[in-house]
Design a protein around this motif. Sequence first.
Motif, PDB file in Angstrom:
ATOM      1  N   GLY A 160      33.946  18.569  32.810  1.00  0.00           N
ATOM      2  CA  GLY A 160      33.871  18.697  34.255  1.00  0.00           C
ATOM      3  C   GLY A 160      35.212  19.175  34.781  1.00  0.00           C
ATOM      4  O   GLY A 160      36.262  18.717  34.335  1.00  0.00           O
ATOM      5  N   VAL A 161      35.172  20.125  35.708  1.00  0.00           N
ATOM      6  CA  VAL A 161      36.394  20.636  36.323  1.00  0.00           C
ATOM      7  C   VAL A 161      36.251  20.459  37.827  1.00  0.00           C
ATOM      8  O   VAL A 161      35.362  21.042  38.443  1.00  0.00           O
ATOM      9  N   SER A 162      37.111  19.625  38.414  1.00  0.00           N
ATOM     10  CA  SER A 162      37.041  19.388  39.858  1.00  0.00           C
ATOM     11  C   SER A 162      38.231  20.035  40.550  1.00  0.00           C
ATOM     12  O   SER A 162      39.027  20.728  39.920  1.00  0.00           O
ATOM     13  N   GLY A 163      38.350  19.812  41.853  1.00  0.00           N
ATOM     14  CA  GLY A 163      39.239  20.632  42.667  1.00  0.00           C
ATOM     15  C   GLY A 163      40.711  20.311  42.672  1.00  0.00           C
ATOM     16  O   GLY A 163      41.465  20.932  43.420  1.00  0.00           O
ATOM     17  N   ALA A 164      41.167  19.383  41.854  1.00  0.00           N
ATOM     18  CA  ALA A 164      42.604  19.083  41.807  1.00  0.00           C
ATOM     19  C   ALA A 164      43.353  20.229  41.142  1.00  0.00           C
ATOM     20  O   ALA A 164      42.777  21.036  40.408  1.00  0.00           O
ATOM     21  N   THR A 165      44.651  20.288  41.377  1.00  0.00           N
ATOM     22  CA  THR A 165      45.457  21.305  40.712  1.00  0.00           C
ATOM     23  C   THR A 165      45.482  21.058  39.206  1.00  0.00           C
ATOM     24  O   THR A 165      45.449  19.913  38.754  1.00  0.00           O
ATOM     25  N   GLY A 166      45.517  22.153  38.440  1.00  0.00           N
ATOM     26  CA  GLY A 166      45.534  22.003  36.986  1.00  0.00           C
ATOM     27  C   GLY A 166      44.519  22.884  36.290  1.00  0.00           C
ATOM     28  O   GLY A 166      43.957  22.502  35.262  1.00  0.00           O
TER      29      GLY A 166
ATOM     30  N   SER B 274      33.234  22.504  39.925  1.00  0.00           N
ATOM     31  CA  SER B 274      32.955  22.317  41.355  1.00  0.00           C
ATOM     32  C   SER B 274      33.411  23.538  42.150  1.00  0.00           C
ATOM     33  O   SER B 274      34.297  24.287  41.717  1.00  0.00           O
ATOM     34  N   PRO B 275      32.839  23.754  43.330  1.00  0.00           N
ATOM     35  CA  PRO B 275      33.300  24.851  44.190  1.00  0.00           C
ATOM     36  C   PRO B 275      34.785  24.736  44.522  1.00  0.00           C
ATOM     37  O   PRO B 275      35.496  25.749  44.577  1.00  0.00           O
ATOM     38  N   SER B 276      35.265  23.518  44.718  1.00  0.00           N
ATOM     39  CA  SER B 276      36.683  23.316  45.005  1.00  0.00           C
ATOM     40  C   SER B 276      37.551  23.722  43.820  1.00  0.00           C
ATOM     41  O   SER B 276      38.653  24.263  43.987  1.00  0.00           O
ATOM     42  N   ALA B 277      37.058  23.481  42.602  1.00  0.00           N
ATOM     43  CA  ALA B 277      37.801  23.872  41.402  1.00  0.00           C
ATOM     44  C   ALA B 277      37.901  25.389  41.307  1.00  0.00           C
ATOM     45  O   ALA B 277      38.949  25.927  40.929  1.00  0.00           O
ATOM     46  N   ARG B 278      36.835  26.071  41.643  1.00  0.00           N
ATOM     47  CA  ARG B 278      36.871  27.540  41.605  1.00  0.00           C
ATOM     48  C   ARG B 278      37.830  28.075  42.669  1.00  0.00           C
ATOM     49  O   ARG B 278      38.527  29.072  42.447  1.00  0.00           O
ATOM     50  N   ARG B 279      37.881  27.420  43.807  1.00  0.00           N
ATOM     51  CA  ARG B 279      38.818  27.833  44.859  1.00  0.00           C
ATOM     52  C   ARG B 279      40.260  27.605  44.398  1.00  0.00           C
ATOM     53  O   ARG B 279      41.133  28.454  44.612  1.00  0.00           O
ATOM     54  N   THR B 280      40.504  26.459  43.769  1.00  0.00           N
ATOM     55  CA  THR B 280      41.846  26.173  43.247  1.00  0.00           C
ATOM     56  C   THR B 280      42.234  27.190  42.178  1.00  0.00           C
ATOM     57  O   THR B 280      43.374  27.676  42.146  1.00  0.00           O
TER      58      THR B 280
END
Length: 200
Positions: free
Chosen positions: A16-22, A45-51
Amino acid sequence: MSTPIIQGAPRRVVVGVSGATGTALAVRTLQLLGAAGVERHLVVSPSARRTAAYEMPEAEFDAEVVHNFRDIGASIASGSYPVDAMIVIPCSVKTLGAIAAGVSENLLVRAADVTLKERRRLVLCVRETPLHLGHLRAMVTATEIGAIIAPPMPAFYSAPESLDDVVDHIVARALSLIGVHVPGAPPWEGTPASHTSKRM
């Protein structure tokens, strides 16, 4: 870094990849799992893609199976689907809180919830600082229900020479928690003085 070695035979892992930096941590995790011959099921997550668009615009999240973040009817949403482990890297505090509360509003959190209820290994690489009491309580709750909290902390004793070295060490340490061991990241064996004292 050498090809990872599987210990305990994890053959299918959910990432899983979420929106935090990294973003670099997620990309390297997928690369090393692939090199180990692990079947990778990916939820971003969409936030992860944005990051990722900010941090690594050319980044590719490579996996055998890429699931839609909103598809709670996917295979990994069911405990009957055989999965060996799951790692969320990086893990935002929003995702941490949802997992701790069991609020399965998307596939990433649902897959994590399934991992916990089936008593499988779940590693959460929580990326946030500083932490307030709510964050800490969520970490405690997640730990109490079976997750492993593994913040992506750099290790300076390994004398990293580049950012890639830091990323490799963090990812190797996280993967070791699900039974994937990277030969290029050996465990700490102690200082020379410690070795001397053992022989005395």
